[in-house]
Design an enzyme around this catalytic site. Structure first.
Site, PDB file in Angstrom:
ATOM      1  N   ARG A   1       5.336  16.888  -6.032  1.00 56.96           N
ATOM      2  CA  ARG A   1       4.294  15.968  -6.502  1.00 56.96           C
ATOM      3  C   ARG A   1       3.097  16.753  -7.025  1.00 56.96           C
ATOM      4  O   ARG A   1       2.423  16.334  -7.948  1.00 56.96           O
ATOM      5  CB  ARG A   1       3.862  15.055  -5.347  1.00 56.96           C
TER       6      ARG A   1
ATOM      7  N   ARG B   1       6.672  -5.467  -5.024  1.00 56.14           N
ATOM      8  CA  ARG B   1       7.939  -5.043  -4.388  1.00 56.14           C
ATOM      9  C   ARG B   1       7.998  -5.527  -2.944  1.00 56.14           C
ATOM     10  O   ARG B   1       9.043  -5.959  -2.454  1.00 56.14           O
ATOM     11  CB  ARG B   1       8.051  -3.511  -4.431  1.00 56.14           C
TER      12      ARG B   1
ATOM     13  N   ASP C   1       3.505  -2.100  -5.952  1.00 54.96           N
ATOM     14  CA  ASP C   1       4.000  -1.958  -4.570  1.00 54.96           C
ATOM     15  C   ASP C   1       3.915  -3.311  -3.846  1.00 54.96           C
ATOM     16  O   ASP C   1       4.804  -3.667  -3.073  1.00 54.96           O
ATOM     17  CB  ASP C   1       3.185  -0.917  -3.801  1.00 54.96           C
TER      18      ASP C   1
END
Ligand code: NAD
Length: 312
Positions: free
Chosen positions: A85, A149, A146
């Protein structure tokens, strides 16, 4: 309203397509270092104009920002297989800094900025610090995706339309995100008490599994098709609609946070009311002690990354 999207890749082009098919803005512009790609995307969407909504679509250079009401940053790349990342952050910060220097030459002083490129919270911080404009006018797509989801997974678990679920994810858009279980409801009923207090349909195991699935959702898609771009584009369109239509809508966007819930000098997502001028206010929320601690851990993860890329 003119919306300029920097980056005409999977995400940027799909945002333009979603805006055009939903008739959100009457002027949408794509800006990309690959000018052919931007023009190709514009043509592909514009060819459907006769059977869709009226919208002026253009591929432009940075001068196209001069009359833009909203600027979306979707340029850069996703994580390569095996890439850390941190390496993604370094690569996209470099791209973003180059883009910011071009934006500054054409910034009209009133546009609202919406950052989508990952790591989105870190890049929102970079944008905020480099542009030096009010924090209400510069924010990231945050955990709107998010949260969607989360609602999708809860809707599936309870067999209830996700639009009747009120559930949010706050914190980092990433591994340390925090689903707010304590405040999740189906209509007015706490999900921990559905269908009844005595016999809830949510076990501690379900909570664990759904929490993991929320974080893993993006990777599940990437594993199968290489990238995610539909749901993020729908989420970004949702935010843009809130601005364009002055909806004063509650959405978990990422913005610069100071001294809130023990979090300071970092960009992360908290519920915000979004309207024509950007963030009208951040909502005061009550968190359980474990959610508060998880939010502080999430902030610490982001601050670590900001230190590693030498922004703090
Ligand atoms: P992509 O590779 O398909 O497209 C990236 C585009 O950026 C390309 O068209 C490229 O030419 C352009 N570009 C690169 N450098 C540029 C520069 N200096 N100036 C202008 N344009 C430039 O990638 P994608 O799938 O569209 O993803 C874009 C970003 O969105 C990635 O960082 C990805 O991780 C992120 N993303 C974020 C979320 C979220 O929830 N925030 C979700 C999905 C993807």
């Amino acid at each position: 309203m003119k919306i300029a999207i920097i980056g005409a890749g999977n995400v940027g082009a799909t945002i333009a397509y979603t805006l055009a098919t939903q008739g959100v803005a009457n002027d949408v512009s794509l800006i990309d270092v690959n000018t052919d790609k931007a023009y190709g995307e514009v043509l592909d969407i514009a060819h459907g104009g006769a059977v869709s909504e009226h919208v002026l679509l253009r591929a432009e250079g940075y001068e196209g920002l001069e009359d833009a009401d909203i600027i979306v940053h979707a340029a850069g790349r996703g994580r390569k297989p095996g890439e850390s990342r941190l390496d993604l952050a370094k690569g996209n910060i470099k791209i973003t800094e180059g883009i910011i220097s071009k934006i500054k030459k054409h910034y009209n002083g009133r546009s609202i900025f919406l950052v989508v490129t990952n790591p989105m919270d870190v890049l929102t911080y970079v944008f905020y610090k480099q542009m030096g404009i009010d924090r209400t006018k510069i924010f990231g797509s945050g955990t709107v995706l998010d949260s969607s989801r989360f609602k999708y997974l809860l809707g599936h678990h309870f067999n209830v339309d996700p639009r009747n679920l009120h559930a949010m994810v706050i914190g980092e858009h990433g591994d340390s995100s925090v689903p707010l279980w304590s405040a999740a409801t189906i209509g007015p009923t706490l999900i921990s008490q559905y269908p009844s207090k005595e016999q809830p349909r949510l076990s501690p195991e379900d909570i664990d599994n759904i929490s993991k699935d929320v974080v893993q959702a993006g990777q599940e898609v990437i594993k199968r098709k290489g990238a995610t771009f539909y749901a993020i584009s729908m989420s970004v369109t949702r935010i843009l609609k809130a601005i364009v239509n002055n909806e004063n809508r509650l959405l978990c966007v990422s913005s610069y946070i100071e001294n809130t819930h023990g979090v300071n000098d970092v960009c992360l997502s908290l519920p915000a009311i979004i309207g024509r001028d950007g963030i009208r206010e951040l909502l005061t929320i009550s968190l359980s002690p474990s959610e508060e601690a998880a939010l502080q851990r999430s902030a610490a993860v982001l601050k670590d990354m900001l230190r590693e890329v030498e922004y703090q």
